[in-house]
Design a protein around this motif. Structure first.
Motif, PDB file in Angstrom:
ATOM      1  N   SER A 116       0.770  -1.247   0.116  1.00  0.00           N
ATOM      2  CA  SER A 116      -0.121   0.068  -0.008  1.00  0.00           C
ATOM      3  C   SER A 116       0.829   1.107   0.037  1.00  0.00           C
ATOM      4  N   VAL A 117       2.109   1.076   1.240  1.00  0.00           N
ATOM      5  CA  VAL A 117       2.794   2.647   0.990  1.00  0.00           C
ATOM      6  C   VAL A 117       3.319   2.733  -0.881  1.00  0.00           C
ATOM      7  N   ARG A 118       3.776   1.633  -0.685  1.00  0.00           N
ATOM      8  CA  ARG A 118       4.987   1.904  -2.262  1.00  0.00           C
ATOM      9  C   ARG A 118       3.837   2.496  -3.013  1.00  0.00           C
ATOM     10  N   GLU A 119       2.569   2.215  -3.137  1.00  0.00           N
ATOM     11  CA  GLU A 119       1.743   2.374  -4.359  1.00  0.00           C
ATOM     12  C   GLU A 119       1.331   3.938  -3.971  1.00  0.00           C
ATOM     13  N   ARG A 120       1.165   3.975  -3.040  1.00  0.00           N
ATOM     14  CA  ARG A 120       1.259   6.064  -2.308  1.00  0.00           C
ATOM     15  C   ARG A 120       2.591   6.694  -2.922  1.00  0.00           C
ATOM     16  N   THR A 121       3.554   5.498  -2.977  1.00  0.00           N
ATOM     17  CA  THR A 121       5.024   6.593  -2.643  1.00  0.00           C
ATOM     18  C   THR A 121       4.716   6.812  -4.363  1.00  0.00           C
ATOM     19  N   ARG A 122       4.076   6.081  -5.157  1.00  0.00           N
ATOM     20  CA  ARG A 122       4.211   5.901  -6.587  1.00  0.00           C
ATOM     21  C   ARG A 122       3.281   7.120  -7.190  1.00  0.00           C
ATOM     22  N   LEU A 123       2.199   7.422  -6.204  1.00  0.00           N
ATOM     23  CA  LEU A 123       0.980   8.416  -6.312  1.00  0.00           C
ATOM     24  C   LEU A 123       1.366   9.659  -5.805  1.00  0.00           C
ATOM     25  N   GLU A 124       2.436   9.997  -5.851  1.00  0.00           N
ATOM     26  CA  GLU A 124       3.250  10.815  -5.517  1.00  0.00           C
ATOM     27  C   GLU A 124       3.949  12.189  -6.277  1.00  0.00           C
ATOM     28  N   HIS A 125       4.334  11.243  -7.181  1.00  0.00           N
ATOM     29  CA  HIS A 125       4.732  12.198  -7.827  1.00  0.00           C
ATOM     30  C   HIS A 125       3.777  12.310  -9.331  1.00  0.00           C
ATOM     31  N   LEU A 126       1.952  11.677  -8.604  1.00  0.00           N
ATOM     32  CA  LEU A 126       1.430  11.924  -9.814  1.00  0.00           C
ATOM     33  C   LEU A 126       0.493  13.390  -9.527  1.00  0.00           C
ATOM     34  N   LEU A 127       0.535  13.030  -7.920  1.00  0.00           N
ATOM     35  CA  LEU A 127      -0.724  14.109  -7.460  1.00  0.00           C
ATOM     36  C   LEU A 127      -0.276  15.759  -7.465  1.00  0.00           C
ATOM     37  N   THR A 128      -1.068  16.240  -7.833  1.00  0.00           N
ATOM     38  CA  THR A 128      -0.734  18.343  -8.048  1.00  0.00           C
ATOM     39  C   THR A 128      -1.262  18.874  -6.658  1.00  0.00           C
ATOM     40  N   ASP A 129      -2.285  18.744  -6.328  1.00  0.00           N
ATOM     41  CA  ASP A 129      -3.236  19.325  -5.709  1.00  0.00           C
ATOM     42  C   ASP A 129      -2.280  19.043  -3.868  1.00  0.00           C
ATOM     43  N   ALA A 130      -2.411  20.357  -3.881  1.00  0.00           N
ATOM     44  CA  ALA A 130      -1.705  19.849  -2.177  1.00  0.00           C
ATOM     45  C   ALA A 130      -2.554  19.627  -1.044  1.00  0.00           C
ATOM     46  N   LYS A 131      -4.507  19.520  -0.957  1.00  0.00           N
ATOM     47  CA  LYS A 131      -4.931  18.940   0.386  1.00  0.00           C
ATOM     48  C   LYS A 131      -4.181  17.483  -0.577  1.00  0.00           C
ATOM     49  N   ASP A 132      -4.435  17.292  -2.314  1.00  0.00           N
ATOM     50  CA  ASP A 132      -4.329  15.698  -1.898  1.00  0.00           C
ATOM     51  C   ASP A 132      -3.201  14.499  -1.905  1.00  0.00           C
ATOM     52  N   LYS A 133      -2.280  15.582  -1.764  1.00  0.00           N
ATOM     53  CA  LYS A 133      -0.556  14.869  -1.632  1.00  0.00           C
ATOM     54  C   LYS A 133      -0.734  15.174   0.455  1.00  0.00           C
ATOM     55  N   ARG A 134      -1.072  15.610   0.730  1.00  0.00           N
ATOM     56  CA  ARG A 134      -0.980  15.754   2.140  1.00  0.00           C
ATOM     57  C   ARG A 134      -2.363  14.667   2.390  1.00  0.00           C
ATOM     58  N   ASP A 135      -2.828  14.389   2.139  1.00  0.00           N
ATOM     59  CA  ASP A 135      -3.638  13.333   2.259  1.00  0.00           C
ATOM     60  C   ASP A 135      -3.229  11.501   1.847  1.00  0.00           C
ATOM     61  N   ASN A 136      -2.442  11.728   0.964  1.00  0.00           N
ATOM     62  CA  ASN A 136      -2.029  10.679   0.833  1.00  0.00           C
ATOM     63  C   ASN A 136      -0.896  10.589   1.483  1.00  0.00           C
ATOM     64  N   HIS A 137      -0.354  11.547   2.107  1.00  0.00           N
ATOM     65  CA  HIS A 137       0.988  11.435   2.902  1.00  0.00           C
ATOM     66  C   HIS A 137       0.115  10.965   4.553  1.00  0.00           C
ATOM     67  N   ARG A 138      -0.072  11.409   4.918  1.00  0.00           N
ATOM     68  CA  ARG A 138      -1.298  11.077   5.619  1.00  0.00           C
ATOM     69  C   ARG A 138      -1.723   9.108   5.952  1.00  0.00           C
ATOM     70  N   ALA A 139      -2.260   8.844   4.630  1.00  0.00           N
ATOM     71  CA  ALA A 139      -2.532   7.692   4.470  1.00  0.00           C
ATOM     72  C   ALA A 139      -1.191   6.758   4.523  1.00  0.00           C
ATOM     73  N   ILE A 140      -0.285   7.145   4.070  1.00  0.00           N
ATOM     74  CA  ILE A 140       1.640   6.226   4.092  1.00  0.00           C
ATOM     75  C   ILE A 140       1.713   6.163   5.568  1.00  0.00           C
ATOM     76  N   TRP A 141       1.491   7.419   6.149  1.00  0.00           N
ATOM     77  CA  TRP A 141       1.831   7.043   7.755  1.00  0.00           C
ATOM     78  C   TRP A 141       1.153   6.115   8.261  1.00  0.00           C
ATOM     79  N   ALA A 142      -0.227   6.089   8.217  1.00  0.00           N
ATOM     80  CA  ALA A 142      -1.850   5.510   8.325  1.00  0.00           C
ATOM     81  C   ALA A 142      -0.617   3.638   8.740  1.00  0.00           C
ATOM     82  N   ALA A 143      -0.221   3.334   7.017  1.00  0.00           N
ATOM     83  CA  ALA A 143       0.050   1.725   6.792  1.00  0.00           C
ATOM     84  C   ALA A 143       0.919   1.777   7.781  1.00  0.00           C
ATOM     85  N   LEU A 144       2.105   2.365   7.768  1.00  0.00           N
ATOM     86  CA  LEU A 144       3.442   1.902   8.450  1.00  0.00           C
ATOM     87  C   LEU A 144       3.361   1.955  10.109  1.00  0.00           C
ATOM     88  N   ALA A 145       2.248   2.921   9.801  1.00  0.00           N
ATOM     89  CA  ALA A 145       1.690   2.520  11.724  1.00  0.00           C
ATOM     90  C   ALA A 145       1.533   1.364  11.920  1.00  0.00           C
TER      91      ALA A 145
END
Length: 625
Positions: free
Chosen positions: A171-200
């Motif tokens: 899941s984190v691998r997929e979201r890391t790939r998403l990072e370079h496609l997302l352009t909206d700042a809120k979408d990026k923040r949401d993606n970061h927090r989803a990565i953080w929740a998965a790593l937890a």
């Protein structure tokens, strides 16, 4: 059956609950976008009517209108309208009709993007029906020759599917790939927090072992930061020092702007709740305290009472009301409605799978429910599901074995549907981690384990590769001892044996067992090292509720956690970093409001189960009043 009148309890709220660290803001999933909008066409009254239905929230009506428009449209507009209709149905929760319509969509002769859009909708339906592996099968990869927005949609669904399947790393691998496609700042923040929740959901040893070798990359940076957060949460000086070092080595990491800032801005006790906080004024508990499930229901109740009375200081505790739902698993709605009418702001229970299904399918819930089992398929928005699911254990065995370097597994499980589910859970997760199940044996109640083990260990005459380097065993105490005895007799000493908790029949706190030397297994903290069980409390439980230390120890622990976790349900859904350290494991909440458990590990040495050093549970010190 009339609902038994409730039992009223008052006590001081336990002050024993502490979380190491929680981010304060919401953890949204990375965005799941609507399917590609309908193609532009000359405005018509019918299309305007369909759009109006969608705008005011009548998604089923809009889907029907779009599907009707598709009948008179030529390709590719027809497929655009059909796919948009299915998107509306998915958002409306009508996956059955959506599946029927999806079967009618023909993409032959169209651009490849249409087939990808169709697969995306099929995967979203699978997710809505809690079938993550089916979703991943529909979307085996993210094509790079399609529009970026569609790549984002596919990557997001894949990330959610991996998270739902219990595979946080992918899941984190997929979201890391998403990072370079997302352009909206809120979408990026949401993606970061989803990565953080998965790593937890990964332990520190897992984070350290899975971290890639230098030179450091983005994924390694995420893992290292998560390990820092877990190991320094109570030491702000160490936290700042290690993050300073981390930022020097990852100067452009995407976590710097929000996750790191929040970590540094959190006070030392950010996860702790003050005494009495977080509980609603009244909590109802629905349990079958009479009938065929009396013993198990009483064990859960006793665990809840122990948690309720454990620390009598500070704050105002909730009022507990117990409702006896009897032996009939149907008609749970009347007990729920009675509890809400009596003033309950949150309901714990019911206990059995059928009872949870009955309540889940009875309509919207006005007060949230923490069910003590789980069901397949969709569930109401306010239904949390907390179960001691054995499939969770099988998946964690696969993860542990893979982390230990094993890649080829033999498996022995009970015959029948229950054993088949454990086999499937293990095999799916092991395969995701690049492992292979090379041979499987199933045993019955009266099986002779000698021939079974002999066949399991037999070399493959067509291969020079060893058959396996580990054995996964699902067995209860008697069978597990017979299996390990046969392994010794047939000189399989180099084979590492992993097992689920079912072989561990010791009392809470860890007691001797015979014949299992060397076997590695997972279990709940309550069974191996109860974090808060003093000798006095152990003796009191043994005197008042002896079955809570023997036959029903895990259900007793479930009762403890069911009560203790109530104040943290919302926070566990808002970007957890370490989850809740409970007696049934470290608990975390997924996007579907299922409570998952990360267990701890032990190895039998002689006749005693000893905790392995890398997964020793956190020992808490209760606050002093």
């Amino acid at each position: 059956m009339q609902a038994n009148r409730p039992v009223h309890l008052r006590s001081y709220r336990p002050a024993f609950l502490v979380l190491l660290l929680l981010l304060g803001s919401a953890c949204a999933q990375a965005p799941v976008y609507r399917n590609t909008p309908v193609a532009a066409t000359p405005s018509t009254a019918s299309q305007a009517a369909a759009k109006a239905l969608e705008a005011r929230g009548d998604l089923r009506g809009a889907a029907k209108a779009y599907d009707a428009l598709a009948l008179d449209a030529a390709p590719p507009l027809r497929q655009d309208l059909q796919l948009h209709a299915i998107d509306c149905l998915i958002r409306a929760g009508d996956t059955g009709t959506g599946t029927s319509l999806l079967d009618k969509v023909r993409t032959d002769g169209l651009k490849p993007v249409y087939e990808q859009r169709k697969r995306l909708l099929a995967a979203r339906i699978a997710l809505a029906e809690h079938q993550p592996y089916a979703a991943i099968k529909q979307l085996p990869a993210v094509p790079t020759d399609i529009p970026a927005q569609l790549q984002i949609q596919i990557g997001s669904v894949r990330a959610q599917a991996y998270a739902m399947s219990g595979n946080p790393l992918e899941s984190v691998r997929e979201r890391t790939r998403l990072e370079h496609l997302l352009t909206d700042a809120k979408d990026k923040r949401d993606n970061h927090r989803a990565i953080w929740a998965a790593l937890a959901t990964l332990s520190v040893p897992a984070l350290e072992q899975l971290r890639l070798a230098p030179p450091p990359d983005e994924l390694s940076g995420w893992m290292e930061l998560a390990a820092i957060a877990q190991t320094t949460a109570r030491d702000p000086v160490a936290l700042h020092k290690r993050i300073d070092d981390w930022t020097r080595r990852y100067p452009n990491h995407p976590a710097r702007d929000d996750i790191v800032a929040r970590l540094l801005g959190e006070p030392d006790n950010a996860g702790a709740l003050p005494p009495g906080a977080g509980y609603p004024a009244q909590v109802a508990v629905l349990l079958p305290l009479s009938g065929g499930n009396t013993d198990v229901a009483q064990a859960v109740r006793n665990g809840m009472l122990a948690a309720y009375y454990r620390n009598r200081w500070g704050g105002t505790p909730p009022q507990l009301r117990f409702y006896d739902t009897g032996s009939d698993d149907s008609g749970l709605r009347r007990y729920y409605d009675l509890a809400v009418k009596d003033g309950a702001k949150l309901v714990i229970g019911p206990l059995t799978k059928d009872a949870v299904a009955d309540l889940a399918h009875s309509g919207p819930l006005s007060a949230p429910v923490l069910a003590l089992n789980q069901i397949e398929g969709s569930a109401p928005a306010r239904l949390y599901q907390f179960a001691l699911a054995p499939e969770d254990e099988a998946r964690q065995v696969a993860e542990r074995a893979s982390l230990d370097g094993h890649a080829r597994a033999l498996v022995i499980v009970p015959a029948g549907a229950w054993g088949a589910r454990q086999l499937q859970a293990f095999a799916d997760r092991f395969q995701e981690l690049s492992g292979t199940v090379t041979r499987v044996e199933r045993y019955g109640a009266n099986s002779d384990f000698g021939p079974l083990i002999q066949h399991l260990l037999a070399p493959d005459p067509n291969s020079q590769t060893p058959a396996a380097d580990m054995l996964f065993m699902v067995a209860f105490p008697q069978q597990s001892r017979q299996i390990t005895e046969q392994l010794r007799l047939q000189q399989a000493g180099t084979l590492t044996v992993y097992a689920t908790s079912h072989l561990n029949d010791s009392q809470a706190g860890g007691y001797p067992a015979q014949g299992l030397d060397g076997v590695v297994f997972c279990d709940i903290p309550w069974m191996l090292s109860p974090s808060s069980l003093s000798s006095g409390e152990h003796n009191q439980i043994a005197r008042l509720w002896p079955a809570s230390l023997t036959a029903h120890a895990r259900l007793y622990a479930l009762g403890i956690d069911a009560y203790n976790i109530v104040p943290y349900l919302d926070r566990l859904g808002n970007s957890p970093t370490t989850g809740y350290p409970g007696e049934t494991g470290r608990l975390y909440l997924d996007a579907g409001q299922h409570v998952h458990r990360q267990l701890i590990w032990a190895r039998y040495s002689g006749d005693t189960a000893l905790l392995t050093n890398d997964d020793a549970p956190t020992n808490w010190t209760p606050a002093t009043p």
